[in-house]
Design a protein around this motif. Sequence first.
Motif, mmCIF file in Angstrom:
data_model
loop_
_atom_site.group_PDB
_atom_site.id
_atom_site.type_symbol
_atom_site.label_atom_id
_atom_site.label_comp_id
_atom_site.label_asym_id
_atom_site.label_seq_id
_atom_site.Cartn_x
_atom_site.Cartn_y
_atom_site.Cartn_z
ATOM 1 N N LEU A 73 0.797 -1.231 0.140
ATOM 2 C CA LEU A 73 0.008 -0.105 0.050
ATOM 3 C C LEU A 73 0.934 1.098 0.048
ATOM 4 N N PHE A 99 -3.752 5.173 -2.970
ATOM 5 C CA PHE A 99 -5.074 5.581 -2.457
ATOM 6 C C PHE A 99 -5.183 7.171 -2.260
ATOM 7 N N MET A 141 -10.534 6.516 -1.823
ATOM 8 C CA MET A 141 -10.861 6.274 -0.354
ATOM 9 C C MET A 141 -12.257 6.874 -0.116
ATOM 10 N N HIS A 202 -13.640 -3.328 -1.327
ATOM 11 C CA HIS A 202 -13.021 -3.487 -0.271
ATOM 12 C C HIS A 202 -13.832 -2.957 0.954
ATOM 13 N N HIS A 204 -15.810 -2.830 4.702
ATOM 14 C CA HIS A 204 -15.592 -2.958 5.869
ATOM 15 C C HIS A 204 -16.756 -3.330 6.630
HETATM 16 O O1 KIV Z 1 -10.818 1.029 3.853
HETATM 17 C C1 KIV Z 1 -10.003 1.615 2.986
HETATM 18 O O2 KIV Z 1 -10.522 2.519 2.322
HETATM 19 C C2 KIV Z 1 -8.570 1.044 2.857
HETATM 20 C C3 KIV Z 1 -8.084 1.607 1.654
HETATM 21 C C4 KIV Z 1 -6.638 1.873 1.774
HETATM 22 C C5 KIV Z 1 -8.237 0.657 0.480
HETATM 23 O O3 KIV Z 1 -7.961 0.288 3.554
#
Ligand code: KIV
Length: 513
Positions: A73, A99, A141, A202, A204
Motif C-alpha cells: 500500500l 489511494f 478512499m 474493499h 468494512h
Molecule cells: O478502507 C480503506 O479505504 C482502505 C483503503 C486503503 C483501500 O483500507
Amino acid sequence: MPRLIKIFDTTLRDGEQSPGASMTSDQKLMLARQLARLNVDVIEAGFAFSSQSDFEALQRIAAEVEGPTICSLARAKPADIDRAWEAIKLAPKRRIHTFLSTSDIHLQHQFRLTRDEALKQSVEMVQKAKGYVEDVEFSPMDATRSDPTYLYEVLTAVIEAGATTLNIPDTVGYTHPHEFGALIRGIRENVIGIQTVVISVHCHNDLGVAVANSLAAVAEGAGQVECTINGIGERAGNASLEEVVMALRVRSQLYDADTGIVTEEIMKTSRLASKTTGLMVQPNKAIVGANAFAHTSGIHQDGLLKDGTTYEIMRPQSVGLGQSKMVMGKLSGRHAFRAHLKDMGYMLSDDELNAAFDRFKHLAGQKKEIFEEDIEAIVSEEVQNLPASYVLKHLRVESGTDLTPKATIELEIDGTPAKHEETGDGPVDAVFRTITKMATTPSTLISYSVKAITGGMDAQGEVTVKIEADGRTVTGNGASTDIIIASAMAYLNALNTLTYWKSKQTHDVSTTV
Ligand code: KIV
Ligand code: ZN
C-alpha cells in the motif's frame, strides 16, 4: 465456466490494523506462505512507508513467497510510492496500491484539498507508480460517501494514467448491498475505459454487511474482492475471506463466479491467523467457528445420519475440517520430522528444526498421538525468532483446595539467572504475578484464553495472552499438555515480543487507513 474472481488478501495490512494484532516479520512471512498455499491471487503484505518493520516484512515476502502477486500500500505521495517499490521489487509478480479520498468529507476535513487538486495528485501518483510497475491499483478512499459524478471523473482519469485495478472501498462500512451493487453498476456504465481494468471492492464490516456488499458487487461485475482471514481489520474488520470464498463456491451457479482458492487450506490459515494476531474466532462464526459444522438438534442429526445433504450445504472437509491426522509418534526420527514438516509446507532453518524437534520429542513422551495441529503449534512458536530475553528455566506451582496458590519461577533474563516466588488467587495468577515482578518492564494482562488444540484427555492446551506495556499491546502464545506451563510460556512469549518491538521502534508514521 464461471468467472474467476481474484482474491486480494489484506490480512497482513488492513488485518494488522486491528488493535493489538501487530505481527513480527517472521510471523508475517509464515502467514504469507500459508496464504500462498491457500492460493490467493494477491497478498497485500504491508504498507512499506508506515514503518521499518512493515518494509522489512514486505521485502522478505517479496523475495521468498512464490505464487501470488505481492503488493504494498502507498498513499498518493511520491515518498510512499518510492518506498513501496523498494519493498516489492524482488517479487516476480508485484503491485503498487495507491489511494486518495474522493469524498468531500475527507477532502475538506482531513486532506484539505479541493476536488481538482485531489484528482491531479491521484493521476500523478498513478503515473509515478506506473514508472515502476505495470500492475497499479488505485483506491478512491471513502468511495461510498463520494459524489458519484466526481468519483467517475477520478476513475476515468486514473485509468488513463495507467491504473489496472480500480478498488472501490467502503472505508467506513456505510453502504448496503443494493446500494453498493448500484454503485458498481454506475461505475461500469459511466467510467470511460472501465472494460480494460479490473473492478475491485474493499468492504468494512461496521454494519455487519461487508461480505453481503462484496457479493452484491461481484453480481454487478466486480472481478476482485479484498478481504482478510477471519474478517479481521480496522474497527469491525473487513469482509471475511473464507465467507466470500465459500459463498462463491457453494452458490457458484447463482453468481456464475468462483475463485481459485484451495478451500481445504481455510481452517489451517484461520488457526494460524488467529494465533499470530491473538484475535480469537467467535464459536458461531460462519465457516471457521468451532460450531460452524456442529449439529446438536436431534432432528438434524437424524437427517445427517441418513444423508449429509439434508442439513449440510458444504462438507466440513471442504474447508479442511475433520481431517485431524495422526501424524507421528515417539519413535519418529529427525529425518521423518523434517520430511513431514515439508509436506505440511513448513521450511525451517536447522536451528528452528532442532528446537522444534526437541519440543516434538518431549511432547511425544507425554501424549499418545501427535496430530498435525500439535505440530503446527510447535512450529509456529519456534519460527518466531524473537529475542530470547526471557527464558523459562524452572517452574513450580503449589495449588489445592486448602492451599494459597504459590508459584516459584526461575528465569534467565538477558542471560542472567533470576528466581522469585509469589502467591496469587489461582495458579495462573500466581505465575503471572511472579513473572511480572521479575520482568524489567511493567506490564498489565489484558486478556487470557486457553483452548485445547485437539480432542482427548492428553490434548495440548494452547494459551494466548494479550498484555499491555509501554503503551503497546502485544500477544503471546504457549502450548503444552500442562496449561500452567503453557500460561507461563505465553506470558514470556509476549514479553519477548515486546522486546522485539522495542528494538524496532523507528519512524512509524500515523497511517491508519
Ligand atoms: O478502507 C480503506 O479505504 C482502505 C483503503 C486503503 C483501500 O483500507
Ligand atoms: Zn480498509
